[in-house]
Design a protein around this motif. Structure first.
Motif, mmCIF file in Angstrom:
data_model
loop_
_atom_site.group_PDB
_atom_site.id
_atom_site.type_symbol
_atom_site.label_atom_id
_atom_site.label_comp_id
_atom_site.label_asym_id
_atom_site.label_seq_id
_atom_site.Cartn_x
_atom_site.Cartn_y
_atom_site.Cartn_z
ATOM 1 N N THR A 219 55.323 86.698 116.333
ATOM 2 C CA THR A 219 54.478 86.796 117.530
ATOM 3 C C THR A 219 53.132 86.154 117.184
ATOM 4 O O THR A 219 52.813 85.958 115.993
ATOM 5 C CB THR A 219 54.227 88.268 117.916
ATOM 6 O OG1 THR A 219 53.464 88.865 116.844
ATOM 7 C CG2 THR A 219 55.528 89.026 118.122
ATOM 8 N N PRO A 220 52.308 85.873 118.221
ATOM 9 C CA PRO A 220 50.970 85.342 117.908
ATOM 10 C C PRO A 220 50.187 86.291 116.997
ATOM 11 O O PRO A 220 49.460 85.832 116.103
ATOM 12 C CB PRO A 220 50.310 85.222 119.289
ATOM 13 C CG PRO A 220 51.464 85.015 120.223
ATOM 14 C CD PRO A 220 52.574 85.852 119.671
ATOM 15 N N ALA A 221 50.353 87.588 117.207
ATOM 16 C CA ALA A 221 49.649 88.557 116.349
ATOM 17 C C ALA A 221 50.147 88.461 114.906
ATOM 18 O O ALA A 221 49.352 88.538 113.947
ATOM 19 C CB ALA A 221 49.841 89.976 116.891
ATOM 20 N N ASP A 222 51.477 88.272 114.728
ATOM 21 C CA ASP A 222 52.036 88.120 113.371
ATOM 22 C C ASP A 222 51.419 86.921 112.666
ATOM 23 O O ASP A 222 51.061 86.996 111.481
ATOM 24 C CB ASP A 222 53.558 87.878 113.417
ATOM 25 C CG ASP A 222 54.333 89.076 113.930
ATOM 26 O OD1 ASP A 222 53.835 90.206 113.811
ATOM 27 O OD2 ASP A 222 55.456 88.859 114.465
ATOM 28 N N VAL A 223 51.343 85.793 113.407
ATOM 29 C CA VAL A 223 50.818 84.567 112.791
ATOM 30 C C VAL A 223 49.388 84.804 112.328
ATOM 31 O O VAL A 223 49.014 84.469 111.192
ATOM 32 C CB VAL A 223 50.886 83.379 113.787
ATOM 33 C CG1 VAL A 223 50.188 82.150 113.196
ATOM 34 C CG2 VAL A 223 52.336 83.048 114.132
ATOM 35 N N GLN A 224 48.570 85.433 113.211
ATOM 36 C CA GLN A 224 47.170 85.671 112.841
ATOM 37 C C GLN A 224 47.080 86.595 111.625
ATOM 38 O O GLN A 224 46.295 86.339 110.699
ATOM 39 C CB GLN A 224 46.418 86.283 114.025
ATOM 40 C CG GLN A 224 46.234 85.300 115.175
ATOM 41 C CD GLN A 224 45.672 85.952 116.411
ATOM 42 O OE1 GLN A 224 44.499 86.309 116.467
ATOM 43 N NE2 GLN A 224 46.511 86.129 117.420
ATOM 44 N N ALA A 225 47.914 87.646 111.633
ATOM 45 C CA ALA A 225 47.860 88.599 110.521
ATOM 46 C C ALA A 225 48.277 87.947 109.205
ATOM 47 O O ALA A 225 47.695 88.224 108.147
ATOM 48 C CB ALA A 225 48.758 89.798 110.825
ATOM 49 N N ARG A 226 49.273 87.056 109.266
ATOM 50 C CA ARG A 226 49.750 86.411 108.035
ATOM 51 C C ARG A 226 48.713 85.443 107.470
ATOM 52 O O ARG A 226 48.616 85.254 106.260
ATOM 53 C CB ARG A 226 51.035 85.629 108.313
ATOM 54 C CG ARG A 226 52.199 86.505 108.666
ATOM 55 C CD ARG A 226 53.209 86.565 107.529
ATOM 56 N NE ARG A 226 54.429 87.144 108.033
ATOM 57 C CZ ARG A 226 55.603 86.555 107.970
ATOM 58 N NH1 ARG A 226 55.714 85.367 107.421
ATOM 59 N NH2 ARG A 226 56.664 87.146 108.436
ATOM 60 N N VAL A 227 47.995 84.756 108.388
ATOM 61 C CA VAL A 227 47.057 83.724 107.912
ATOM 62 C C VAL A 227 45.726 84.341 107.514
ATOM 63 O O VAL A 227 45.100 83.917 106.527
ATOM 64 C CB VAL A 227 46.844 82.639 109.008
ATOM 65 C CG1 VAL A 227 45.854 81.578 108.539
ATOM 66 C CG2 VAL A 227 48.171 81.983 109.382
ATOM 67 N N ALA A 228 45.297 85.344 108.296
ATOM 68 C CA ALA A 228 43.948 85.887 108.086
ATOM 69 C C ALA A 228 43.985 87.077 107.135
ATOM 70 O O ALA A 228 44.092 88.227 107.569
ATOM 71 C CB ALA A 228 43.354 86.305 109.426
ATOM 72 N N VAL A 229 43.882 86.809 105.845
ATOM 73 C CA VAL A 229 43.825 87.931 104.897
ATOM 74 C C VAL A 229 42.461 88.629 105.059
ATOM 75 O O VAL A 229 41.454 87.951 105.308
ATOM 76 C CB VAL A 229 44.013 87.469 103.431
ATOM 77 C CG1 VAL A 229 45.412 86.945 103.197
ATOM 78 C CG2 VAL A 229 42.985 86.430 103.036
ATOM 79 N N PRO A 230 42.452 89.972 104.949
ATOM 80 C CA PRO A 230 41.189 90.693 105.182
ATOM 81 C C PRO A 230 40.071 90.170 104.282
ATOM 82 O O PRO A 230 40.273 89.981 103.076
ATOM 83 C CB PRO A 230 41.549 92.142 104.839
ATOM 84 C CG PRO A 230 43.032 92.220 104.991
ATOM 85 C CD PRO A 230 43.560 90.859 104.641
ATOM 86 N N GLY A 231 38.924 89.927 104.885
ATOM 87 C CA GLY A 231 37.768 89.453 104.121
ATOM 88 C C GLY A 231 37.799 87.964 103.822
ATOM 89 O O GLY A 231 36.879 87.424 103.206
ATOM 90 N N GLY A 232 38.850 87.295 104.223
ATOM 91 C CA GLY A 232 38.988 85.862 103.922
ATOM 92 C C GLY A 232 38.292 84.973 104.950
ATOM 93 O O GLY A 232 37.677 85.458 105.909
ATOM 94 N N ILE A 233 38.432 83.671 104.729
ATOM 95 C CA ILE A 233 37.755 82.683 105.566
ATOM 96 C C ILE A 233 38.278 82.722 107.004
ATOM 97 O O ILE A 233 37.504 82.734 107.968
ATOM 98 C CB ILE A 233 37.957 81.261 104.969
ATOM 99 C CG1 ILE A 233 37.228 81.171 103.623
ATOM 100 C CG2 ILE A 233 37.497 80.183 105.921
ATOM 101 C CD1 ILE A 233 37.530 79.916 102.837
ATOM 102 N N THR A 234 39.616 82.750 107.155
ATOM 103 C CA THR A 234 40.194 82.741 108.511
ATOM 104 C C THR A 234 39.759 83.976 109.286
ATOM 105 O O THR A 234 39.430 83.896 110.481
ATOM 106 C CB THR A 234 41.747 82.703 108.448
ATOM 107 O OG1 THR A 234 42.138 81.691 107.542
ATOM 108 C CG2 THR A 234 42.341 82.431 109.807
ATOM 109 N N ALA A 235 39.770 85.140 108.611
ATOM 110 C CA ALA A 235 39.401 86.395 109.295
ATOM 111 C C ALA A 235 37.992 86.291 109.852
ATOM 112 O O ALA A 235 37.729 86.710 110.998
ATOM 113 C CB ALA A 235 39.522 87.573 108.328
ATOM 114 N N GLN A 236 37.095 85.731 109.080
ATOM 115 C CA GLN A 236 35.709 85.589 109.535
ATOM 116 C C GLN A 236 35.615 84.639 110.741
ATOM 117 O O GLN A 236 34.938 84.920 111.720
ATOM 118 C CB GLN A 236 34.859 85.047 108.380
ATOM 119 C CG GLN A 236 33.395 85.273 108.618
ATOM 120 C CD GLN A 236 32.656 85.415 107.285
ATOM 121 O OE1 GLN A 236 33.262 85.775 106.274
ATOM 122 N NE2 GLN A 236 31.384 85.125 107.293
ATOM 123 N N ALA A 237 36.353 83.527 110.660
ATOM 124 C CA ALA A 237 36.317 82.555 111.758
ATOM 125 C C ALA A 237 36.995 83.111 113.010
ATOM 126 O O ALA A 237 36.564 82.835 114.131
ATOM 127 C CB ALA A 237 36.998 81.264 111.303
#
Ligand SMILES: NC(=O)c1ccc[n+]([C@@H]2O[C@H](COP(=O)([O-])OP(=O)(O)OC[C@H]3O[C@@H](n4cnc5c(N)ncnc54)[C@H](OP(=O)(O)O)[C@@H]3O)[C@@H](O)[C@H]2O)c1
Length: 279
Positions: A219-237
Motif C-alpha cells: 500500500t502507499p503507507a507500506d511504501v512510505q514506512a519501508r523507505v522512511a526509517v525513523p529519524g532518517g532523511i526521508t522521514a524528515q522530508a
C-alpha cells in the motif's frame, strides 16, 4: 465485430491505435469519422483497411460498438447526426464523464455505456472505467470488457463516482506528472544535475513505485514506512511534504467536481433546453 469511432482527436486516435497495435481489432473492423475529415483520413491512411467516413451516421451505421470520442458540448450535434441510424442492438460508448447515461438513453434506442479511458492505455496499461446503462446485458459487458482488456484493466464503476474515478485514472497521469516535473525542476535548480538524467531517474522510480503498489502488494503507507526509517532523511522530508501539501487533493477534487457539475448542466441544457435535477 465491427466498431465505429466518432471523433479522432487525442483519445479517439489513441484508442484506435492501441486497439489495433494490441491485436484487439484488425484495421478492417474499424470505421472512423471526425468533424475535420482530413484528420480521420490521415489516420485511416496509416492503417490499410481502416475506413474513414465523411458522415457520423455512416461511421455508426451497422456497427456492433460505436465509441463517441468527442467533448461534452459536441454530443447533442453528434447524437442528432446518428439518431436515425442507431438500432436497439447496438452498443454506444461515451468516453466523456459529464454526459450522463440518462442523457443518451432518453434520446437513443440503443444500449449505452460510458468508458473513461486514460492516456496510460496508449501503453496498454492503467484502467478503463466502465459504467453501464439500464439496457446493458451481461453479454454486452463481456464483449466490451474483453476488447478493453487488450489495452487496460476494465473496472466497473457506479455512475455516482464517475468524476472522482476519472480524476484518479484519467487526470491522474497529468497530476502525477506535474508533481514529478516540479520534483525534477527542483533537483536541477538546487543541485545543477543534468535535467535529462534527473528525469530518467525519477521516471524509473515512478514506474517501480507503480509496480510495488500493483504487483508488489504494497500500500502507499507500506511504501512510505519501508523507505522512511525513523529519524532518517526521508522521514524528515516526508514531514515537510505532508505539512506543505496538507489538503491540496481535497481542494483539487472540489475543483474538478465544480467544473464537472457546470459541464453536466450545460450538457443537460443542450439535450433538454433546461437544467435537470438541479444539475
Ligand atoms: N485526454 C484524455 O486523457 C481523456 C481521458 C479520458 C476521457 N477524455 C474525454 O474524451 C473526450 C475527448 O477528448 P480528446 O482529448 O480526445 O479531445 P480532442 O482531442 O479535442 O478530440 C475531439 C475530437 O472530436 C472531433 N469532433 C468534434 N465535433 C465533432 C462532430 N460534430 N463530429 C465528429 N467529430 C467531432 C474533433 O474534430 P476536429 O478535428 O474538427 O477538432 C476532435 O478530433 C473529452 O470529453 C475528454 O474529457 C479525455
Amino acid at each position: 465485430m465491427k466498431v465505429g469511432f466518432i471523433g479522432t482527436g487525442t483519445m479517439g486516435s489513441l484508442l484506435v491505435e492501441a486497439l489495433i497495435a494490441s491485436g484487439a481489432l484488425e484495421s478492417d473492423q474499424i470505421t472512423i469519422s471526425n468533424r475535420t475529415f482530413s484528420k480521420a483520413q490521415a489516420l485511416a491512411d496509416r492503417y490499410p483497411g481502416l475506413q474513414a467516413e465523411a458522415s457520423n451516421a455512416r461511421a455508426a451505421y451497422g456497427k456492433d460498438i460505436v465509441f463517441l470520442c468527442i467533448k461534452p458540448h459536441e454530443f447533442k450535434k453528434v447524437v442528432d447526426d446518428i439518431s436515425s441510424v442507431i438500432r436497439p442492438e447496438q452498443l454506444l460508448v461515451s468516453i466523456t464523464s459529464p454526459v450522463l447515461l440518462s442523457h443518451l438513453e432518453e434520446v437513443l434506442p440503443c444500449k449505452v455505456a460510458k468508458v473513461i479511458p486514460s492516456i496510460t492505455n496508449q501503453v496498454w496499461s492503467g484502467a478503463s472505467l466502465c459504467i453501464y446503462g439500464s439496457r446493458i446485458q451481461s453479454g454486452d459487458k463481456e464483449r466490451l470488457e474483453s476488447l478493453l482488456a487488450f489495452i487496460s484493466e476494465p473496472l466497473q464503476i457506479d455512475e455516482a463516482y464517475t468524476r472522482v474515478v476519472s480524476d484518479l485514472s484519467s487526470c491522474g497521469p497529468a497530476f502525477i506528472s506535474c508533481l514529478l516535473e516540479q520534483f525534477v525542476d527542483a533537483a536541477v535548480e538546487e543541485t545543477g544535475i543534468d535535467r535529462a538524467e534527473a528525469l530518467k531517474v525519477a521516471s524509473a522510480m515512478l514506474l517501480g513505485t507503480g509496480l510495488l503498489l500493483t504487483e508488489g502488494g504494497l500500500t502507499p503507507a507500506d511504501v512510505q514506512a519501508r523507505v522512511a526509517v525513523p529519524g532518517g532523511i526521508t522521514a524528515q522530508a516526508l514531514k515537510l511534504l505532508r505539512r506543505e501539501t496538507d489538503d491540496v487533493f481535497n481542494r483539487l477534487i472540489r475543483t474538478t467536481h465544480a467544473k464537472f457539475h457546470e459541464d453536466v448542466a450545460k450538457v443537460s441544457v443542450s439535450f433538454y433546453g433546461e437544467e435537470v435535477n438541479g444539475q
